[in-house]
Design an enzyme around this catalytic site. Structure first.
Site, PDB file in Angstrom:
ATOM      1  N   GLU A 115       0.935  -1.182  -0.261  1.00 21.32           N
ATOM      2  CA  GLU A 115       0.093  -0.013  -0.083  1.00 21.32           C
ATOM      3  C   GLU A 115       0.816   1.102  -0.128  1.00 21.32           C
ATOM      4  O   GLU A 115       1.901   1.329   0.638  1.00 21.32           O
ATOM      5  CB  GLU A 115      -0.817   0.020   1.206  1.00 21.32           C
ATOM      6  CG  GLU A 115      -1.611  -1.137   1.212  1.00 21.32           C
ATOM      7  CD  GLU A 115      -2.819  -1.264   2.376  1.00 21.32           C
ATOM      8  OE1 GLU A 115      -4.062  -1.659   2.447  1.00 21.32           O
ATOM      9  OE2 GLU A 115      -2.387  -0.936   3.459  1.00 21.32           O
ATOM     10  N   CYS A 128       3.392   8.433   1.363  1.00 20.97           N
ATOM     11  CA  CYS A 128       3.961   7.268   2.505  1.00 20.97           C
ATOM     12  C   CYS A 128       4.271   6.037   1.445  1.00 20.97           C
ATOM     13  O   CYS A 128       3.005   5.646   0.937  1.00 20.97           O
ATOM     14  CB  CYS A 128       2.956   7.037   3.472  1.00 20.97           C
ATOM     15  SG  CYS A 128       3.346   6.114   4.752  1.00 20.97           S
ATOM     16  N   CYS A 135       6.560  -7.066   6.574  1.00 21.61           N
ATOM     17  CA  CYS A 135       7.601  -6.457   7.374  1.00 21.61           C
ATOM     18  C   CYS A 135       8.276  -7.710   8.282  1.00 21.61           C
ATOM     19  O   CYS A 135       7.259  -8.468   8.863  1.00 21.61           O
ATOM     20  CB  CYS A 135       7.226  -5.485   8.221  1.00 21.61           C
ATOM     21  SG  CYS A 135       8.652  -4.505   9.233  1.00 21.61           S
ATOM     22  N   CYS A 139       6.994  -5.765  15.229  1.00 21.29           N
ATOM     23  CA  CYS A 139       6.821  -4.821  16.297  1.00 21.29           C
ATOM     24  C   CYS A 139       5.106  -5.173  16.695  1.00 21.29           C
ATOM     25  O   CYS A 139       4.369  -5.223  15.735  1.00 21.29           O
ATOM     26  CB  CYS A 139       6.795  -3.400  16.088  1.00 21.29           C
ATOM     27  SG  CYS A 139       8.614  -3.055  15.428  1.00 21.29           S
ATOM     28  N   SER A 247      12.288   4.923  14.922  1.00 23.67           N
ATOM     29  CA  SER A 247      11.100   4.559  15.862  1.00 23.67           C
ATOM     30  C   SER A 247      11.381   4.010  17.081  1.00 23.67           C
ATOM     31  O   SER A 247      12.055   2.871  17.342  1.00 23.67           O
ATOM     32  CB  SER A 247      10.395   3.430  15.283  1.00 23.67           C
ATOM     33  OG  SER A 247       9.932   3.872  13.815  1.00 23.67           O
ATOM     34  N   LEU A 248      11.613   5.029  17.948  1.00 26.08           N
ATOM     35  CA  LEU A 248      11.950   4.528  19.438  1.00 26.08           C
ATOM     36  C   LEU A 248      11.233   4.041  20.347  1.00 26.08           C
ATOM     37  O   LEU A 248      11.174   2.830  20.706  1.00 26.08           O
ATOM     38  CB  LEU A 248      12.648   5.840  20.145  1.00 26.08           C
ATOM     39  CG  LEU A 248      13.719   5.576  21.185  1.00 26.08           C
ATOM     40  CD1 LEU A 248      14.969   4.912  20.778  1.00 26.08           C
ATOM     41  CD2 LEU A 248      14.181   6.787  21.669  1.00 26.08           C
ATOM     42  N   CYS A 366      -0.789   5.782  10.304  1.00 29.58           N
ATOM     43  CA  CYS A 366       0.455   5.115  10.655  1.00 29.58           C
ATOM     44  C   CYS A 366       0.387   3.582  11.385  1.00 29.58           C
ATOM     45  O   CYS A 366      -0.420   3.433  12.218  1.00 29.58           O
ATOM     46  CB  CYS A 366       1.157   5.726  11.717  1.00 29.58           C
ATOM     47  SG  CYS A 366       1.285   7.460  11.422  1.00 29.58           S
TER      48      CYS A 366
END
Ligand code: SAH
Length: 376
Positions: A115, A128, A135, A139, A247-248, A366
């Site tokens: 996407e 984006c 992935c 996470c 990305s913390l 997001c």
């Protein structure tokens, strides 16, 4: 530090399985300018033909070879087939915010789904993009992470998302008049630095001027990563002044090990050290992404810990209200906790913004990108 991903997994090292698959067709957008001549020779065409095709593809955004009238009629189709084969087909298009936020679901040559999301603002158009189908970073709060990795995208498959958005903008499909993409964020599906070579290739194609590329300013491009430290260092050395986003999501290793599992390999201190080196080399402000998750990472003491880690650095914090994924036990922070978090960071002198959550209604916000949702 060894090579990553490792060819031979060292003990205790995370590896991410990559299924063996057929490669996407070679495309003009895969070629660096100095690779074009060899391809022209292979096709028995003069080198300037490739340049003509590239001008149509990147510059005029004309994908129908019948309209390439500056090329000999009898070679147009063959050149189109060999240089601009179809890489992706739109499967579904969803819009919200009066049509200024649009999510496109693409089917790739092998059926893989990805996407991209276009967001038009008064002063800019941000796209984006996805860098992988799925992935492998796992996470637990991210929709894409749930399904695992299908495969890496090729350079051209990444670039084509931008060119397709430019075509839609040039056709006037997006309210606000004709336009072009001004900003690209690698915040769609995938971990860009786990597909390093193709992503760096795409950064060159996006930022090289027409007809070598799309002609975007590197300042308008942001690469977002979970924190693959060796690749952050490679990117710093690549000399492309794109913005780095890390990305913390937690200032402490104990919690980050859970939220961003690759933290067990490269902990917070190592990731931030690489980020500061990146900022020093590129003079670009690093973005710290922090999804605020109610009662998980949004405590005032964690804001203070984060503020202490970041104070004095060339940095900006992007707080993202968590978009709960289907079946998730987590949800977004309470308003007052979010406000406290912002104030505590500001008290440390750290610039912070709370990201708008455009595209929520179309699962385009997001971390919600998960092409498998098509089958729901
Ligand atoms: N792999 C890259 C790009 C991922 S998407 C990375 O991790 O940086 C871009 C951002 O969205 C990342 O900061 C990611 O952590 C965040 N994100 C993922 N899922 C989310 C969710 N459900 N809510 C809010 N942000 C999310």
């Amino acid at each position: 530090m060894g090579h990553w991903p490792p060819t031979m997994p060292a003990p205790g090292e995370l590896t991410f399985a990559e299924p063996r698959r057929a490669k996407p067709p070679r495309h003009l957008a895969d070629l660096a300018p100095d690779e074009r001549r060899a391809v022209a020779d292979e096709l028995g065409e003069p080198a300037f033909r490739i340049r003509q095709v590239a001008t149509h593809y990147f510059g005029r955004l004309v994908d129908d070879p019948a309209e390439w009238t500056d090329l000999p009629a009898d070679s147009r189709l063959r050149l189109a087939e060999t240089l601009t084969p179809r890489l992706m087909t739109p499967v579904r298009e969803l819009a919200c915010d009066e049509g200024t936020t649009r999510k496109t679901l693409w089917r790739l040559f092998d059926g893989a789904l990805v996407e991209s999301v276009l967001m038009r603002y008064p002063d800019r158009v941000t796209l984006c993009v996805s860098s992988q189908a799925g992935c492998g970073m796992n996470c637990p709060f991210c929709a894409t992470g749930q399904a695992g990795l299908t495969r890496n995208l090729s350079t051209a498959e990444i670039v084509e998302q931008v060119v397709a958005a430019n075509r839609a903008l040039a056709r006037g499909d997006v309210p606000g008049g004709t336009g072009r993409v001004s900003n690209v964020v690698f915040m769609g599906m995938g971990e860009p630095l786990a597909n390093y070579a193709a992503v760096v290739g795409s950064l060159h194609r996006m930022t090289d001027p027409v007809p070598d590329g799309v002609g975007l300013s590197a300042r308008g491009v942001t690469v977002s990563t979970v924190g693959l430290v060796p690749r952050i260092r490679d990117l710093a050395a690549a000399g492309l002044p794109v913005t780095l986003a890390v990305s913390l999501h937690a200032p402490d290793d104990e919690l980050r090990d859970e939220l961003v599992p690759v933290n067990t390999r490269w902990p917070v201190a190592e990731v931030l050290a690489a980020a500061w080196d990146y900022a020093a080399r590129t003079r670009r402000r690093v973005s710290i992404e922090y999804a605020l998750i109610r009662d998980v990472n949004d405590q005032a003491w964690r804001a203070d810990r984060l503020g202490e880690l970041l104070a004095g650095h060339l940095v900006h914090v992007n707080l993202i209200p968590l978009n709960p994924t289907p079946g998730s036990k987590w949800t977004a922070s309470r308003r007052q906790d979010e406000a406290t978090f912002v104030r505590r960071l500001e008290a440390h002198g750290v610039p912070v913004t709370v990201r708008d959550t455009r595209g929520r209604e179309i699962d385009g916000a997001c971390g919600q990108l998960a092409a498998v949702a098509e089958d729901r």
